[in-house]
Design an enzyme around this catalytic site. Sequence first.
Site, PDB file in Angstrom:
ATOM      1  N   HIS A 282       0.830  -1.205   0.000  1.00  0.00           N
ATOM      2  CA  HIS A 282       0.000   0.000   0.000  1.00  0.00           C
ATOM      3  C   HIS A 282       0.861   1.250   0.000  1.00  0.00           C
ATOM      4  CE1 HIS A 282      -3.629  -2.328   0.603  1.00  0.00           C
ATOM      5  NE2 HIS A 282      -4.310  -1.213   0.434  1.00  0.00           N
TER       6      HIS A 282
ATOM      7  N   LYS B 291      -9.864  -7.421   8.323  1.00  0.00           N
ATOM      8  CA  LYS B 291     -10.559  -7.630   9.596  1.00  0.00           C
ATOM      9  C   LYS B 291     -10.440  -6.369  10.424  1.00  0.00           C
ATOM     10  CE  LYS B 291      -6.567  -9.750  11.895  1.00  0.00           C
ATOM     11  NZ  LYS B 291      -6.077  -9.488  13.237  1.00  0.00           N
TER      12      LYS B 291
HETATM   13  S1  SF4 Z   1      -5.474 -15.173  14.601  1.00  0.00           S
HETATM   14 FE1  SF4 Z   1      -3.901 -14.121  15.775  1.00  0.00          FE
HETATM   15  S2  SF4 Z   1      -2.059 -14.338  14.589  1.00  0.00           S
HETATM   16 FE2  SF4 Z   1      -3.780 -14.757  13.232  1.00  0.00          FE
HETATM   17  S3  SF4 Z   1      -4.314 -12.807  12.273  1.00  0.00           S
HETATM   18 FE3  SF4 Z   1      -5.552 -12.999  14.108  1.00  0.00          FE
HETATM   19  S4  SF4 Z   1      -4.358 -11.916  15.687  1.00  0.00           S
HETATM   20 FE4  SF4 Z   1      -2.977 -12.368  14.002  1.00  0.00          FE
END
Ligand code: SF4
Lengths: 182, 280
Positions: free
Chosen positions: A37, A102
């Site tokens: 990015h 996310k």
């Molecule tokens: S599960 Fe844990 S290690 Fe995997 S993306 Fe989410 S915060 Fe990061």
Amino acid sequence: MEYQIQAPLIEEEIRQLRAGDYVYITGTIYTARDAAHKRMFEAWQQGEALPIDLQGNVIYYMGPSPAREGRPIGSAGPTTASRMDKYAPTFLDLGQKGMIGKGRRSSQVKEAIVRNGAIYFAAVGGAGAILSQVIKEAEVIAYDDLGTEAIRRLRVEKMPVIVAIDSQGNDIYEIAQQEYRK
Amino acid sequence: MREISCGEITECICKMCIQAAHFLSPDMEDILQQAKEKEIAPLGKQILQQLQDNLEIAGRDMIPICQDTGMAVFFLEVGQEVHITGGGLEDAVNEGVRRGYTEGYLRKSVVRDPLDRVNTGDNTPAIIHTRIVPGDKLCMTLAPKGFGSENMSRIVMLKPADGIEGVKKVILETVDLAGPNACPPMVVGVGVGGDFEKAALMAKHALTRETGKHSEIPYVEELEKEMLAKINDLGIGPAGLGGTVTALAVHIETYPTHIAGLPVAVNICCHANRHVTVEL
Ligand code: SF4
């Protein structure tokens, strides 16, 4: 509601999606995270051409683990989207239609989503093995030197995501949390 | 003196890295299963099911549970009767990480400098915390740490007058701020007391405890239970998409502190709370 959609995205199709809808994406998407990015943004600032055509496209915020022999890609779950908030509004104004990541987004990103009739999907963080299996092809197409952070073109089949911010600016992270908050 | 060779240590670490990336410990598996039964939000339940399917695929097809296979964090307990032969202990550990992350197809997520940000290409160096303890064993715990959750961790230097209410407030605020970024359902590690770095170290170490096992100190056990209930009342839920299971466990460690201080550190870990312990 559950929907099946195509990528690159068709505006009429994404306008009907609402925050909280479960969506399966099939088609071509691109990966880019922090370093890609930054580099694309700097290229744009210099007036240089971007390595991908953003028009109608979806960027998946993801840096995979290496592929084992015979597989297109390794583990492939989303990374935290807010680290891309600095760049996302510009890319959306340039024609990018979708983002997959996310976590919550900034108000600037939300405004850019509404302004452009775009959409932000959440993939389930830490479900990298499942998400690996919906990726049928992967090819590094730019910034090879960035390793896991290089830009990849992916062909995905029924990639499971949830509408996190819809084209009207409804935000599932606010709505759903309120529902269960005591 | 009991001799342990660097070669043996490297070999062992290499295997631990690969194991941790693909398999959760039984306590984590159990607690995730229970979480699915407890969750009342339909989407939350669906996500918890996805996480279980994910674990199954990870183990079956050897695809890491999460693409962020973390920075390799070690807690080493070196018995004072142990003599390490054939090189340096930290070099042996780093060599194990190098091999594990390369041979195991794990992601290399470490940059050589925090500001120039060039990837080291082999996930080294590891972060190594070593304690010298009585005995002739070498006990090694690896807890690879993803940064989605690490980035949401905090340390606050409270005043003694803030008391237990202050501690509770810091824990709840930290989890609330972490929200979806930390890939809930999370495990929350807390360090209370000591000094600045001791509190942070306890918070990280608390994550390696058997998940859901309580502190042996009665008031701390109560605090853990109360915090877990309050965190789950925040409504964040699996993947932050709403629900009643936001955390799987709260583990709190405490240590004596200074008359003027009350440090509190909260280290958040995601549902991929990976840890492996091996004793040589
Ligand atoms: S599960 Fe844990 S290690 Fe995997 S993306 Fe989410 S915060 Fe990061």
